[in-house]
Design an enzyme around this catalytic site. Structure first.
Site, mmCIF file in Angstrom:
data_model
loop_
_atom_site.group_PDB
_atom_site.id
_atom_site.type_symbol
_atom_site.label_atom_id
_atom_site.label_comp_id
_atom_site.label_asym_id
_atom_site.label_seq_id
_atom_site.Cartn_x
_atom_site.Cartn_y
_atom_site.Cartn_z
ATOM 1 N N ALA A 195 0.794 -1.111 0.063
ATOM 2 C CA ALA A 195 0.039 0.065 -0.053
ATOM 3 C C ALA A 195 1.063 1.306 0.015
ATOM 4 O O ALA A 195 2.086 1.061 0.344
ATOM 5 C CB ALA A 195 -0.654 -0.038 1.309
ATOM 6 N N GLY B 56 0.531 -5.257 0.551
ATOM 7 C CA GLY B 56 -0.677 -5.119 -0.417
ATOM 8 C C GLY B 56 -0.380 -5.712 -1.691
ATOM 9 O O GLY B 56 -1.320 -6.194 -2.501
HETATM 10 N N1 T1G Z 1 4.457 3.484 0.016
HETATM 11 C C1 T1G Z 1 4.944 4.655 -0.314
HETATM 12 N N2 T1G Z 1 6.467 4.759 -0.790
HETATM 13 C C2 T1G Z 1 7.296 3.832 -0.491
HETATM 14 C C3 T1G Z 1 6.918 2.423 0.071
HETATM 15 C C4 T1G Z 1 5.228 2.294 0.144
HETATM 16 N N3 T1G Z 1 4.836 1.205 0.537
HETATM 17 N N4 T1G Z 1 7.830 1.771 -0.233
HETATM 18 C C5 T1G Z 1 8.985 2.348 -0.439
HETATM 19 N N5 T1G Z 1 8.511 3.839 -0.849
HETATM 20 C C6 T1G Z 1 9.489 4.827 -1.119
HETATM 21 C C7 T1G Z 1 10.529 5.059 -0.127
HETATM 22 O O1 T1G Z 1 9.982 5.764 0.847
HETATM 23 C C8 T1G Z 1 11.534 5.630 -1.216
HETATM 24 O O2 T1G Z 1 11.227 6.970 -1.282
HETATM 25 C C9 T1G Z 1 11.455 4.815 -2.344
HETATM 26 O O3 T1G Z 1 10.176 4.340 -2.368
HETATM 27 C C10 T1G Z 1 12.356 3.873 -2.465
HETATM 28 O O4 T1G Z 1 12.446 2.880 -1.260
HETATM 29 C C11 T1G Z 1 -3.032 -3.224 2.401
HETATM 30 C C12 T1G Z 1 -1.329 -2.024 4.812
HETATM 31 C C13 T1G Z 1 10.107 -1.586 -1.712
HETATM 32 C C14 T1G Z 1 11.959 -3.289 -0.526
HETATM 33 O O5 T1G Z 1 6.232 -1.947 3.947
HETATM 34 O O6 T1G Z 1 10.496 -2.325 2.137
HETATM 35 O O7 T1G Z 1 0.907 -3.026 2.092
HETATM 36 O O8 T1G Z 1 13.005 8.016 0.279
HETATM 37 O O9 T1G Z 1 14.785 3.303 -0.378
HETATM 38 O O10 T1G Z 1 15.869 -0.235 -0.933
HETATM 39 O O11 T1G Z 1 -1.837 -4.984 3.886
HETATM 40 O O12 T1G Z 1 11.081 0.228 -0.016
HETATM 41 O O13 T1G Z 1 13.175 7.997 -2.355
HETATM 42 O O14 T1G Z 1 11.393 9.238 -1.121
HETATM 43 O O15 T1G Z 1 13.344 1.706 0.619
HETATM 44 O O16 T1G Z 1 14.885 -0.584 -3.535
HETATM 45 C C15 T1G Z 1 3.813 -2.844 2.968
HETATM 46 C C16 T1G Z 1 8.044 -0.903 2.519
HETATM 47 C C17 T1G Z 1 2.919 -1.323 3.081
HETATM 48 C C18 T1G Z 1 7.353 -2.126 1.900
HETATM 49 C C19 T1G Z 1 12.429 -1.154 -1.905
HETATM 50 N N6 T1G Z 1 4.959 -2.620 2.196
HETATM 51 N N7 T1G Z 1 9.234 -0.719 1.338
HETATM 52 O O17 T1G Z 1 13.623 -0.893 -1.269
HETATM 53 O O18 T1G Z 1 14.332 1.288 -1.832
HETATM 54 S S1 T1G Z 1 1.509 -1.532 4.309
HETATM 55 C C20 T1G Z 1 5.862 -2.107 2.744
HETATM 56 C C21 T1G Z 1 10.266 -1.375 1.406
HETATM 57 C C22 T1G Z 1 0.350 -2.534 3.230
HETATM 58 C C23 T1G Z 1 -1.646 -3.693 2.962
HETATM 59 C C24 T1G Z 1 -0.835 -2.927 3.980
HETATM 60 C C25 T1G Z 1 11.228 -1.122 0.422
HETATM 61 C C26 T1G Z 1 11.407 -1.907 -0.924
HETATM 62 P P1 T1G Z 1 12.351 8.299 -0.972
HETATM 63 P P2 T1G Z 1 13.817 2.459 -0.831
HETATM 64 P P3 T1G Z 1 14.821 -0.106 -1.861
#
Ligand code: T1G
Length: 693
Positions: free
Chosen positions: A63, A102
């Protein structure tokens, strides 16, 4: 169609391609585009199946975190997923990169899944304090069983394509290019007359419900204080208690409740902070980094060895320089032994170990460091010794070679002067064990060149660390703040607080261990030596609280001698030590102190507010650029519980006015020397703002 989702039809197969950089999160426009794609595919009689895939480096990584806390823009992700459940034509997820949260839920709601071989799957929600909200806790057990579901959703780790296939979470592994493989796979399904199928219509697995209780116990211990892991267990259990649809509704409610709660707020703050601290605000964006293809480490004690291991593990050649051949050999033996034990445990392959060893060259001559572009100094923590080493390094290495000290409290400006090349000098303060701990305090000294700062920040990330920038001061961020907690802990004992109660208070706050258990583990002799090194700047009261010295004098050095604050059996299991109580009573009598009972709240506030106040001083002095640096450093360096967001975020949630009022009270009771409020804290409290804003 919105810009972030493209829809096209190739023969009998429709394709929805999500393109929402950087990580293809399910932002509002993506949800709208997916809903529209499903509608079009259902409406078009020529279409027999729909493939959902992503452009860029990854499938949907979850998400959109940036939308949390804002009003929901329709449709919600569960609405889109419900459309998939109702679809009359098969929907195929074609996934690559990180299929997370998500994104994983979208894939699981599709009727078939094909993955590229390098894809990674997981539910990182728990790390953000969130219960998955789009069916993850309901579809995963139906496909992969209870044990796998519990592990994936409560621990937040990732599994690769091969495991996901073995667990039944995906149906096929792409051979060759994913888009083409997915198209062929979809055509195959159509040819075989395969229709849609929903994981939701499968029964819940007949796994042993005792797994819940087992997991509850483990999680209560391993993730103490965190609410999301236990809530997630509860959500999974719903699948056994109600039908699929009702369970989804409740799961979504739990997801929303978790997002609105303080722990998720704190963990999301840390997620953003971790990325924020990589950006150094006062460095021009075009600051160059210096190329580093060989690192030197001088000084091969415990820290030096750990640093050598960290660098070589990242695939960088390293020259390890010791005092003499005997030191070098001892260090290499120790390094080899540690890696060999990882190989024995199966966490490292022999091949990888051999590769790492081959990257290490050894020497007892600092002149060999001329072949490096960065030298990390880790010799004895003694200013005269370190100054001499920096003078040597200034001569032995090329101008432009970065000279970094791993000192934990000595003045780096003094080392910079000694080198004769102050602009190349900085600090790189690793935490013990250096090959394991992620935190790295990079220290900018008075004359450090901006390029040097940019280079060590980038290099820190390259070797898998989490670098945080600090200015020069005694102890930098973590040790300076910790020293205030230690001081307060000793004072509390002098006043009558039971050390075991103090440990318990911090343990229940969420720290991995309290200060006294930690002292016993690290060795009281080590702590005594550190106190001695700082004796010149200590107050009389600090010197008087000499419990550590008393124990060392009796040969009680902590765990290694079986006795310290606690007693230890042969398995190092702790029990109360009657000598500790006797020591405290005798100490009070000797110094004419009256002991009093001290409650848990006072213990907690004195230990933690002492650190918050010091953090505010670090900010005010410009040593820590932002509260984010402090919070990231304390969570990753000291084990400050992440679900409180770190000391500065935590204080912000309490309200700085309240924190200040307490500090003023402690000042009245304990004296100005220990409890003068940081000017910045006092100012922010009157301005009714927090450290963060
Ligand atoms: N939403 C918005 N921005 C995100 C994002 C996300 N989920 N994940 C990463 N970013 C942005 C991050 O802030 C950074 O921005 C850029 O992307 C690159 O990230 C319905 C409720 C995917 C493994 O928790 O684990 O789904 O700082 O530097 O090392 O059940 O990002 O450049 O402006 O980390 O290549 C669940 C979290 C959400 C995934 C990539 N998902 N993200 O790693 O790059 S809750 C997460 C990560 C949900 C559902 C629910 C990692 C990555 P900026 P990065 P990276």
């Amino acid at each position: 169609m919105p810009d972030t989702v493209q829809f096209h039809v190739r023969g009998a197969i429709a394709e929805a391609v999500i393109d929402n950089p950087p990580v293809n999160a399910t932002s509002a426009s993506v949800r709208q585009g997916l809903a529209e794609a499903i509608r079009r595919s259902e409406a078009d009689p020529a279409v027999r199946a729909l493939v959902i895939r992503c452009a860029g480096k990854t499938f949907i990584a979850g998400a959109d975190i940036k939308e949390f806390g804002k009003p929901l823009v329709e449709p919600g992700l569960p609405d889109v997923i419900a459309m998939m459940d109702r679809a009359t034509k098969p929907i195929i997820a074609a996934v690559h990169g990180t299929v997370l949260g998500g994104g994983f839920e979208v894939a699981l709601a599709c009727h078939y899944r094909i993955a590229s071989p390098e894809a990674k799957f997981g539910f990182p929600e728990v790390k953000l304090g969130i219960v998955p909200g789009a069916g993850g806790t309901q579809r995963t057990p139906r496909l992969a069983g209870l044990a796998t579901t519990i592990r994936l959703t409560t621990e937040g780790g990732q599994i690769g394509t091969a495991s996901a296939f073995a667990e039944g979470l995906i149906d096929a592994i792409a051979d060759g290019e994913l888009a083409a493989a997915a198209l062929a796979y979809a055509e195959g399904l159509v040819a075989e007359g395969k229709g849609p199928r929903s994981a939701g219509s499968l029964p819940m697995p007949a796994d042993d419900p005792a797994l819940f209780e087992e997991a509850r116990r483990t999680l209560s211990r391993k993730m103490r204080g965190q609410s999301a892991p236990l809530k997630i267990l509860e959500a999974i259990r719903l699948g056994y208690e109600m039908d699929f649809g009702a369970a989804l509704v409740r799961e979504l409610e739990m997801c929303r409740e978790s997002i609105a709660g303080p722990q998720s707020k704190a963990l999301r703050y840390l997620f953003a902070a971790e990325r924020e601290v990589a950006r150094i605000t006062d460095l021009p964006a075009d600051t160059a980094t210096r190329p580093i293809d060989r690192v030197g480490v001088i000084g091969l004690g415990v820290m030096g060895r750990g640093i050598v291991m960290a660098v070589a593990s990242a695939g960088l050649p390293v020259i390890a320089v010791g005092l003499d051949q005997a030191h070098v050999e001892a260090a290499m033996k120790a390094i080899t032994r540690m890696w060999a034990s990882s190989v024995a445990k199966g966490s490292l392959t022999q091949e990888a170990m051999d590769k790492r060893l081959a990257l290490i060259t050894t020497s007892d001559d600092p002149r060999d460091l001329a072949a490096t572009q960065l030298v990390i100094e880790a010799v004895t923590e003694d200013l005269a010794v370190k100054k001499a080493v920096f003078a040597t390094l200034g001569q032995a290495t090329q101008p432009g070679t970065i000279l970094a000290s791993n000192t934990s409290f000595l003045n780096i400006d003094a080392l910079a002067e000694a080198s004769g090349r102050a602009e190349d000098v900085c600090g790189m303060h690793f935490f013990n064990p250096a090959h394991v701990m992620r935190l790295l305090e990079n220290v900018r000294a008075a004359k450090t060149d901006p390029e040097v700062v940019a280079t060590i920040m980038a290099l820190g990330r390259r070797i898998g660390k989490l670098p945080v920038l600090s200015g020069v001061c005694d102890g930098f961020i973590v040790n300076r703040m910790l020293s205030k907690r230690s001081r307060e802990a000793f004072f509390l004992v002098e006043e009558g607080a039971d050390p075991a109660l103090i440990d318990k208070v911090l343990l229940s706050f969420g720290f991995p261990m309290g200060p006294f258990a930690l002292g016993d583990l690290a060795g009281l002799d080590v702590q005594a030596a550190a106190r001695k090194a700082r004796a010149a700047s200590a107050t009389e009261r600090e010197l008087r609280a000499d419990f550590v010295e008393q124990m060392v004098a009796q040969g009680r050095l902590g765990q290694k001698t079986g006795s310290g604050w606690y007693l230890y059996d042969e398995n190092r299991k702790a029990s109360p030590n009657p000598q500790t109580g006797a020591m405290i009573a005798a100490h009070a009598e000797r110094h004419g102190l009256t002991l009093r009972g001290i409650g848990e709240e006072e213990i907690r506030e004195r230990l933690l507010y002492a650190m918050v106040n010091e953090g505010a001083k670090l900010l005010g002095e410009g040593i820590a650029p932002r509260p984010q640096e402090i919070d990231i450093a304390m969570v990753n360096g000291l084990g400050w519980p992440s679900h409180t967001g770190g000391p500065m975020h935590w204080a912000d949630q309490i309200g700085l006015e309240k924190v200040l009022a307490k500090i003023e009270r402690f000042r009245a009771e304990q004296g100005d020397a220990y409890w003068t409020p940081a000017p910045l804290l006092a100012r922010y409290a009157t301005e009714d703002r927090g450290f963060a804003a």
